[in-house]
Design a protein around this motif. Structure first.
Motif, PDB file in Angstrom:
ATOM      1  N   PHE A  65       0.788  -1.226   0.000  1.00  0.00           N
ATOM      2  CA  PHE A  65       0.000   0.000   0.000  1.00  0.00           C
ATOM      3  C   PHE A  65       0.827   1.286   0.000  1.00  0.00           C
ATOM      4  N   ARG A  66       2.081   1.202   0.439  1.00  0.00           N
ATOM      5  CA  ARG A  66       2.850   2.442   0.529  1.00  0.00           C
ATOM      6  C   ARG A  66       4.313   2.302   0.109  1.00  0.00           C
ATOM      7  N   LEU A  67       5.014   1.350   0.691  1.00  0.00           N
ATOM      8  CA  LEU A  67       6.472   1.306   0.536  1.00  0.00           C
ATOM      9  C   LEU A  67       6.925   1.040  -0.891  1.00  0.00           C
ATOM     10  N   LYS A  68       6.106   0.376  -1.686  1.00  0.00           N
ATOM     11  CA  LYS A  68       6.512   0.085  -3.063  1.00  0.00           C
ATOM     12  C   LYS A  68       6.540   1.342  -3.934  1.00  0.00           C
ATOM     13  N   HIS A  69       6.020   2.443  -3.407  1.00  0.00           N
ATOM     14  CA  HIS A  69       6.026   3.698  -4.152  1.00  0.00           C
ATOM     15  C   HIS A  69       7.188   4.603  -3.746  1.00  0.00           C
ATOM     16  N   ILE A  70       8.029   4.133  -2.817  1.00  0.00           N
ATOM     17  CA  ILE A  70       9.158   4.936  -2.343  1.00  0.00           C
ATOM     18  C   ILE A  70      10.440   4.405  -2.982  1.00  0.00           C
ATOM     19  N   VAL A  71      11.094   5.232  -3.761  1.00  0.00           N
ATOM     20  CA  VAL A  71      12.278   4.818  -4.510  1.00  0.00           C
ATOM     21  C   VAL A  71      13.354   4.256  -3.580  1.00  0.00           C
ATOM     22  N   LEU A  72      13.995   3.205  -3.995  1.00  0.00           N
ATOM     23  CA  LEU A  72      15.037   2.450  -3.295  1.00  0.00           C
ATOM     24  C   LEU A  72      14.480   1.615  -2.150  1.00  0.00           C
ATOM     25  N   LEU A  73      13.594   2.217  -1.344  1.00  0.00           N
ATOM     26  CA  LEU A  73      13.004   1.457  -0.242  1.00  0.00           C
ATOM     27  C   LEU A  73      12.155   0.306  -0.771  1.00  0.00           C
ATOM     28  N   ASP A  74      11.566   0.495  -1.952  1.00  0.00           N
ATOM     29  CA  ASP A  74      10.741  -0.567  -2.532  1.00  0.00           C
ATOM     30  C   ASP A  74      11.550  -1.833  -2.768  1.00  0.00           C
ATOM     31  N   ILE A  75      12.797  -1.687  -3.176  1.00  0.00           N
ATOM     32  CA  ILE A  75      13.669  -2.830  -3.436  1.00  0.00           C
ATOM     33  C   ILE A  75      14.158  -3.450  -2.128  1.00  0.00           C
ATOM     34  N   LEU A  76      14.537  -2.606  -1.182  1.00  0.00           N
ATOM     35  CA  LEU A  76      15.075  -3.092   0.089  1.00  0.00           C
ATOM     36  C   LEU A  76      14.033  -3.869   0.889  1.00  0.00           C
ATOM     37  N   VAL A  77      12.772  -3.433   0.825  1.00  0.00           N
ATOM     38  CA  VAL A  77      11.717  -4.119   1.570  1.00  0.00           C
ATOM     39  C   VAL A  77      11.497  -5.523   1.035  1.00  0.00           C
ATOM     40  N   VAL A  78      11.521  -5.684  -0.291  1.00  0.00           N
ATOM     41  CA  VAL A  78      11.358  -7.018  -0.873  1.00  0.00           C
ATOM     42  C   VAL A  78      12.488  -7.932  -0.408  1.00  0.00           C
ATOM     43  N   ALA A  79      13.716  -7.426  -0.410  1.00  0.00           N
ATOM     44  CA  ALA A  79      14.858  -8.224   0.039  1.00  0.00           C
ATOM     45  C   ALA A  79      14.733  -8.568   1.523  1.00  0.00           C
ATOM     46  N   ALA A  80      14.219  -7.638   2.329  1.00  0.00           N
ATOM     47  CA  ALA A  80      14.035  -7.893   3.756  1.00  0.00           C
ATOM     48  C   ALA A  80      13.074  -9.056   3.983  1.00  0.00           C
ATOM     49  N   GLY A  81      12.100  -9.203   3.104  1.00  0.00           N
ATOM     50  CA  GLY A  81      11.167 -10.324   3.212  1.00  0.00           C
ATOM     51  C   GLY A  81      11.866 -11.660   3.093  1.00  0.00           C
ATOM     52  N   PHE A  82      12.890 -11.728   2.268  1.00  0.00           N
ATOM     53  CA  PHE A  82      13.647 -12.974   2.122  1.00  0.00           C
ATOM     54  C   PHE A  82      14.470 -13.266   3.370  1.00  0.00           C
ATOM     55  N   VAL A  83      15.036 -12.232   3.966  1.00  0.00           N
ATOM     56  CA  VAL A  83      15.806 -12.422   5.198  1.00  0.00           C
ATOM     57  C   VAL A  83      14.893 -12.930   6.310  1.00  0.00           C
ATOM     58  N   LEU A  84      13.673 -12.409   6.372  1.00  0.00           N
ATOM     59  CA  LEU A  84      12.712 -12.878   7.377  1.00  0.00           C
ATOM     60  C   LEU A  84      12.330 -14.332   7.134  1.00  0.00           C
ATOM     61  N   ARG A  85      12.309 -14.765   5.884  1.00  0.00           N
ATOM     62  CA  ARG A  85      12.050 -16.178   5.595  1.00  0.00           C
ATOM     63  C   ARG A  85      13.145 -17.059   6.198  1.00  0.00           C
ATOM     64  N   SER A 120      24.228 -12.760   3.350  1.00  0.00           N
ATOM     65  CA  SER A 120      24.307 -13.381   2.021  1.00  0.00           C
ATOM     66  C   SER A 120      22.922 -13.579   1.421  1.00  0.00           C
ATOM     67  N   ALA A 121      21.970 -14.035   2.254  1.00  0.00           N
ATOM     68  CA  ALA A 121      20.600 -14.234   1.780  1.00  0.00           C
ATOM     69  C   ALA A 121      19.977 -12.909   1.346  1.00  0.00           C
ATOM     70  N   GLY A 122      20.213 -11.863   2.143  1.00  0.00           N
ATOM     71  CA  GLY A 122      19.662 -10.558   1.801  1.00  0.00           C
ATOM     72  C   GLY A 122      20.247 -10.000   0.516  1.00  0.00           C
ATOM     73  N   LEU A 123      21.545 -10.159   0.337  1.00  0.00           N
ATOM     74  CA  LEU A 123      22.189  -9.643  -0.878  1.00  0.00           C
ATOM     75  C   LEU A 123      21.808 -10.468  -2.104  1.00  0.00           C
ATOM     76  N   LEU A 124      21.645 -11.782  -1.924  1.00  0.00           N
ATOM     77  CA  LEU A 124      21.163 -12.597  -3.040  1.00  0.00           C
ATOM     78  C   LEU A 124      19.759 -12.154  -3.448  1.00  0.00           C
ATOM     79  N   ALA A 125      18.915 -11.887  -2.451  1.00  0.00           N
ATOM     80  CA  ALA A 125      17.563 -11.398  -2.746  1.00  0.00           C
ATOM     81  C   ALA A 125      17.623 -10.054  -3.462  1.00  0.00           C
ATOM     82  N   LEU A 126      18.488  -9.156  -3.004  1.00  0.00           N
ATOM     83  CA  LEU A 126      18.655  -7.865  -3.671  1.00  0.00           C
ATOM     84  C   LEU A 126      19.104  -8.042  -5.117  1.00  0.00           C
TER      85      LEU A 126
END
Length: 313
Positions: free
Chosen positions: A147-167, A186-192
């Protein structure tokens, strides 16, 4: 919503069944079955690297964790499609998604989006309270992204990668394993790496229509995405090497055999870059993993190397 429920109640059993089947199939497609591999691949490293692959209880708990993540991530895809309904209808590929195409009604999608995460979180709480909090954090983060973060430049990418780290974190807490910080990194950077590669290919394919289909693309260009991809590629290689140096479970006969897997990982990263820059692929990592034979062979070789080093030597 009340009108939808009233209409549903007025239908006969045969009509309900006839309506329910295509609706269920559409909901299942909206949950992105091809994406489910991410939940499996990212929750199993704690089990594998802590030498617990043949521990039946730990294996069961991690498998259940993966299933719960599938339910939650599936509900997030439904929520995301609800939030992007107008934009998806204007997208050349996304307009064929069940919600955008009208195969799944909006009220039915809303009901599924409410029930699935509630069920997953209730089961997580029954299994492990710490797992519940990790999955809740994952759900809240992904809803905020939709609803919000995907519209914020750079943060949109970092949030998706954070989801993988939480997995990965979920896979660790469910079996009470504390992993090396370098594995999380390593998992976070691979996701990025995968996310930026996907964004780069999507931006390139959409061209002038990029900002219309994904508004945050108005703040990106190919030069920035390429530079980010170069930085993340180098960082992923370095952090993985540091992880293998530190990983005690891969030390055999006084030697750190984990370093033998480094060339395999580097080849995998290079192969993916080749697919992006030479073959013009990579806009859908899940499809690339299911279709590119050299990349599949690389993943198999890495898995075999881990298995031999950790469980056979």
């Amino acid at each position: 919503m009340p009108n939808f429920i009233a209409r549903l109640r007025s239908l006969s059993s045969v009509e309900k069944a006839r309506l329910a089947l295509p609706m269920l199939i559409g909901l299942l497609q909206t949950m992105r079955p091809r994406q489910w591999t991410k939940n499996i691949l990212f929750v199993f490293p704690p089990l594998v690297f802590d030498s617990l692959l043949f521990d039946l209880d730990a294996l069961t708990r991690v498998a259940l964790c993966g299933c719960l993540l599938i339910l939650i991530s599936g509900s997030i895809y439904i929520i995301n499609d609800l939030a992007d309904l107008t934009a998806d209808r204007a997208h050349p590929q996304k307009k064929s998604r069940p919600l955008a195409a009208g195969l799944v009604s909006v009220p039915a999608a809303r009901i599924a989006a409410a029930i699935l995460p509630a069920l997953a979180l209730a089961l997580a709480n029954a299994v492990d309270q710490e797992l519940f909090w990790v999955l809740l954090a994952y759900f809240v983060l992904q809803v905020a992204y939709s609803f919000r973060l995907k519209h914020i430049v750079l943060l949109d990418i970092l949030v998706v990668a954070a989801g993988f780290v939480l997995r990965v974190l979920a896979g660790g807490v469910v079996i009470d394993v504390r992993l090396s910080p370098w594995l999380y990194t390593s998992a976070g950077l691979l996701a990025l790496f995968l996310v930026i590669g996907k964004r780069r290919q999507e931006y390139s394919a959409l061209g002038d229509k990029a900002a219309a289909t994904r508004p945050v693309f108005a703040h990106y260009n190919l030069a920035l995405l390429d530079e980010m991809l170069r930085i993340v590629t180098a960082s992923a290689m370095i952090t993985y090497i540091l992880y293998t140096v530190e990983a005690r479970t891969m030390v055999r006969y006084g030697e750190n055999l984990g370093l033998l897997t480094v060339p395999i990982v580097i080849y995998g990263l290079f192969r993916y870059l080749y697919l992006i820059y030479v073959r013009d692929e990579g806009s859908a990592p899940d499809e690339v993993l299911l279709t590119d034979r050299p990349l599949q062979a690389t993943i198999f070789a890495a898995a075999l190397a881990y298995f031999v080093i950790i469980y056979m030597l």
